[in-house]
Design a protein around this motif. Sequence first.
Motif, PDB file in Angstrom:
ATOM      1  N   LEU A   1       8.674   7.869   0.342  1.00  0.00           N
ATOM      2  CA  LEU A   1       7.415   7.633  -0.359  1.00  0.00           C
ATOM      3  C   LEU A   1       7.388   6.265  -1.025  1.00  0.00           C
ATOM      4  O   LEU A   1       6.366   5.577  -1.006  1.00  0.00           O
ATOM      5  CB  LEU A   1       7.157   8.751  -1.377  1.00  0.00           C
ATOM      6  CG  LEU A   1       6.795  10.117  -0.765  1.00  0.00           C
ATOM      7  CD1 LEU A   1       6.754  11.195  -1.828  1.00  0.00           C
ATOM      8  CD2 LEU A   1       5.453  10.054  -0.011  1.00  0.00           C
ATOM      9  N   SER A   2       8.528   5.833  -1.576  1.00  0.00           N
ATOM     10  CA  SER A   2       8.503   4.516  -2.221  1.00  0.00           C
ATOM     11  C   SER A   2       8.425   3.402  -1.176  1.00  0.00           C
ATOM     12  O   SER A   2       7.718   2.413  -1.371  1.00  0.00           O
ATOM     13  CB  SER A   2       9.689   4.328  -3.172  1.00  0.00           C
ATOM     14  OG  SER A   2      10.902   4.381  -2.467  1.00  0.00           O
ATOM     15  N   ASP A   3       9.113   3.568  -0.051  1.00  0.00           N
ATOM     16  CA  ASP A   3       8.985   2.574   1.020  1.00  0.00           C
ATOM     17  C   ASP A   3       7.556   2.547   1.560  1.00  0.00           C
ATOM     18  O   ASP A   3       7.015   1.491   1.889  1.00  0.00           O
ATOM     19  CB  ASP A   3       9.955   2.886   2.178  1.00  0.00           C
ATOM     20  CG  ASP A   3      11.394   2.562   1.808  1.00  0.00           C
ATOM     21  OD1 ASP A   3      11.609   1.886   0.779  1.00  0.00           O
ATOM     22  OD2 ASP A   3      12.316   2.988   2.540  1.00  0.00           O
ATOM     23  N   LEU A   4       6.964   3.726   1.625  1.00  0.00           N
ATOM     24  CA  LEU A   4       5.598   3.811   2.163  1.00  0.00           C
ATOM     25  C   LEU A   4       4.603   3.115   1.234  1.00  0.00           C
ATOM     26  O   LEU A   4       3.716   2.390   1.685  1.00  0.00           O
ATOM     27  CB  LEU A   4       5.205   5.277   2.361  1.00  0.00           C
ATOM     28  CG  LEU A   4       3.832   5.534   2.985  1.00  0.00           C
ATOM     29  CD1 LEU A   4       3.773   4.986   4.407  1.00  0.00           C
ATOM     30  CD2 LEU A   4       3.512   7.032   3.002  1.00  0.00           C
ATOM     31  N   GLU A   5       4.803   3.320  -0.043  1.00  0.00           N
ATOM     32  CA  GLU A   5       3.905   2.693  -1.018  1.00  0.00           C
ATOM     33  C   GLU A   5       3.940   1.168  -0.862  1.00  0.00           C
ATOM     34  O   GLU A   5       2.904   0.495  -0.842  1.00  0.00           O
ATOM     35  CB  GLU A   5       4.329   3.097  -2.434  1.00  0.00           C
ATOM     36  CG  GLU A   5       3.290   2.790  -3.466  1.00  0.00           C
ATOM     37  CD  GLU A   5       3.370   3.757  -4.651  1.00  0.00           C
ATOM     38  OE1 GLU A   5       4.466   4.312  -4.897  1.00  0.00           O
ATOM     39  OE2 GLU A   5       2.332   3.942  -5.315  1.00  0.00           O
ATOM     40  N   GLU A   6       5.155   0.665  -0.696  1.00  0.00           N
ATOM     41  CA  GLU A   6       5.350  -0.771  -0.510  1.00  0.00           C
ATOM     42  C   GLU A   6       4.691  -1.229   0.803  1.00  0.00           C
ATOM     43  O   GLU A   6       4.020  -2.263   0.861  1.00  0.00           O
ATOM     44  CB  GLU A   6       6.851  -1.043  -0.443  1.00  0.00           C
ATOM     45  CG  GLU A   6       7.281  -2.450  -0.735  1.00  0.00           C
ATOM     46  CD  GLU A   6       8.788  -2.562  -0.540  1.00  0.00           C
ATOM     47  OE1 GLU A   6       9.201  -3.320   0.336  1.00  0.00           O
ATOM     48  OE2 GLU A   6       9.530  -1.829  -1.240  1.00  0.00           O
ATOM     49  N   ALA A   7       4.880  -0.429   1.848  1.00  0.00           N
ATOM     50  CA  ALA A   7       4.326  -0.777   3.165  1.00  0.00           C
ATOM     51  C   ALA A   7       2.805  -0.809   3.117  1.00  0.00           C
ATOM     52  O   ALA A   7       2.170  -1.680   3.720  1.00  0.00           O
ATOM     53  CB  ALA A   7       4.805   0.221   4.219  1.00  0.00           C
ATOM     54  N   VAL A   8       2.230   0.134   2.374  1.00  0.00           N
ATOM     55  CA  VAL A   8       0.770   0.170   2.255  1.00  0.00           C
ATOM     56  C   VAL A   8       0.283  -1.091   1.551  1.00  0.00           C
ATOM     57  O   VAL A   8      -0.696  -1.717   1.973  1.00  0.00           O
ATOM     58  CB  VAL A   8       0.316   1.439   1.499  1.00  0.00           C
ATOM     59  CG1 VAL A   8      -1.165   1.367   1.146  1.00  0.00           C
ATOM     60  CG2 VAL A   8       0.598   2.683   2.336  1.00  0.00           C
ATOM     61  N   LYS A   9       1.007  -1.490   0.501  1.00  0.00           N
ATOM     62  CA  LYS A   9       0.620  -2.721  -0.226  1.00  0.00           C
ATOM     63  C   LYS A   9       0.653  -3.920   0.708  1.00  0.00           C
ATOM     64  O   LYS A   9      -0.247  -4.758   0.713  1.00  0.00           O
ATOM     65  CB  LYS A   9       1.579  -2.951  -1.409  1.00  0.00           C
ATOM     66  CG  LYS A   9       1.136  -2.226  -2.650  1.00  0.00           C
ATOM     67  CD  LYS A   9       1.984  -2.612  -3.854  1.00  0.00           C
ATOM     68  CE  LYS A   9       1.870  -1.539  -4.930  1.00  0.00           C
ATOM     69  NZ  LYS A   9       3.177  -1.209  -5.526  1.00  0.00           N
ATOM     70  N   LYS A  10       1.725  -4.017   1.496  1.00  0.00           N
ATOM     71  CA  LYS A  10       1.853  -5.159   2.419  1.00  0.00           C
ATOM     72  C   LYS A  10       0.751  -5.127   3.472  1.00  0.00           C
ATOM     73  O   LYS A  10       0.195  -6.162   3.821  1.00  0.00           O
ATOM     74  CB  LYS A  10       3.217  -5.126   3.110  1.00  0.00           C
ATOM     75  CG  LYS A  10       4.327  -5.671   2.252  1.00  0.00           C
ATOM     76  CD  LYS A  10       5.563  -5.940   3.082  1.00  0.00           C
ATOM     77  CE  LYS A  10       6.726  -6.338   2.198  1.00  0.00           C
ATOM     78  NZ  LYS A  10       7.999  -5.857   2.742  1.00  0.00           N
TER      79      LYS A  10
END
Length: 498
Positions: A395-404
């Motif tokens: 979930l934390s990697d996904l949050e970052e990926a969504v931001k990018k």
Amino acid sequence: MSEPVIKLPKKKSTKDKVLGKMKEIRGKDARWQEGKTFSLVYYAGDEVLELLKDAYNMFFSENGLNPTAFPSLKRFETEVVSMTASLFHSDKEVVGSMTTGGTESLLMACKTARQRARDKYPEIKEPEMILPDSAHPGFMKACHYFDIKPVFIPLTEDSRANVEEYKKAFTKNTILAVGSAASYPHGVIDPIEEMAPYALERDVLFHVDSCIGGMMLPFAKKLGYPIPKFDFEVPGVTSISVDLHKYGYAAKGASVVLYKNKEIRKHQFFIFTDWVTGGIYGSPTMTGTRAGGSIAAAWAVMKYMGEEGYLEIVDRVMKTTKKLIDGINAMDGIHVISDPDMSLLAMASEELDIYAIGDEMAPHGWVLDRQHMPPSIHLTVSNGHTMPGVADKFLSDLEEAVKKAKKLSLNKVTTSLLLKGAKGAAKVLPENLMSKLTALGSSMTGIKGDALPKRSAAMYGMMGSLPNRGDVKDLVQDFMDQLYTVPEDAIDEDNLDS
Ligand SMILES: *Cc1c(COP(=O)(O)O)cnc(C)c1O
């Protein structure tokens, strides 16, 4: 005449050399041990893994082709089928076979229906099978192999088979209808209770594809999750496929196809009594020789787990799935499609390029499957993802990926291209093979060098934008030729020393 690139070595080698080389070769494989892959590997912990290996090795040389030579395998196979049947409101009439996997189970269910129709309704010359759009491609393979015409029915808003359309799809040529429990793409159960009885009234067989759901749903139901009726308790259900090498956590090469009774199953068997110079030959499924190991390992894991063990795992998996769904839905810009009945889910986005989000997850080691129509990323949540920290990290990697992804300029273009009618071959094209596709795409589209998109997100977009669906099929055909051929630049390490 040019020779094959890799030839049989001239000389013998040693066990150490061979195994050493294989260790080196596997270096770039997906790291499933860390819970970073979804769908391809189902891991129930090291003790189960050791049990499977031991059981497999114990019956490594035995052959399931002739159970009279190996009463052990006969016992394992019939007991595995019976234990599986016991999960689906079966009576004693229910019979089945072990196969090498879900696809073979589906092939057998379809072949059985075709054969039954040939025997019972010889006037049917062009048999048809009714399939919800979400049905697994294994059914299309069966149509391809056995010359059955697929009749697709659309889904409703909630990703389930449209019952009205389903009823309209029946003709005098219909020999089989299908529902999924659950469907692979969105993890939802088709309205089997409304579908199967309708087939029964017309003496049409009804297959429930529970390949992925079979070893989850009965336990989830016991745990109190709202699982609709989908198995033999529904009138009209005549066969069910259940993969043991998925949520049964068995060794690969283990699935079961169940039939309501022997009368139906008899159409599955292949018998040849007139083999000139040979003997009388009977074979239950697609394959001839069958690995004893996978039959034995399936028996071992079911005896080891018992209902108690599966309930524990399913409890963890369902809780982890809920955590992921809630986490994803709480993020701005992406959401889970529909309302999954089990541990399969698809993430999509209205405004962002979901494939670009997938690309951003790759550097963190996540191996994610792409789906299309609508574009989404698929997760098969299993025991490996219940390990401490895995879901949180995802979930934390996904949050970052969504931001990018929000910052990427490319994405708008790609998504709109895709939405224009993309039918990309996303599922068969893993990330690390994109470069080959790039080269192929280059030759087909005329786009060269730097102008070619580097990222898989854009590649899928490009594939989607090819106006002719035949081109995409050709592209995949070429790609598969490459995939199953030794590369031109391969080096023949004859003595394994380099
Ligand atoms: C995995 C799957 C299949 C095919 O199973 P294989 O073991 O990959 O051949 C069929 N149907 C569904 C719903 C599946 O998820």
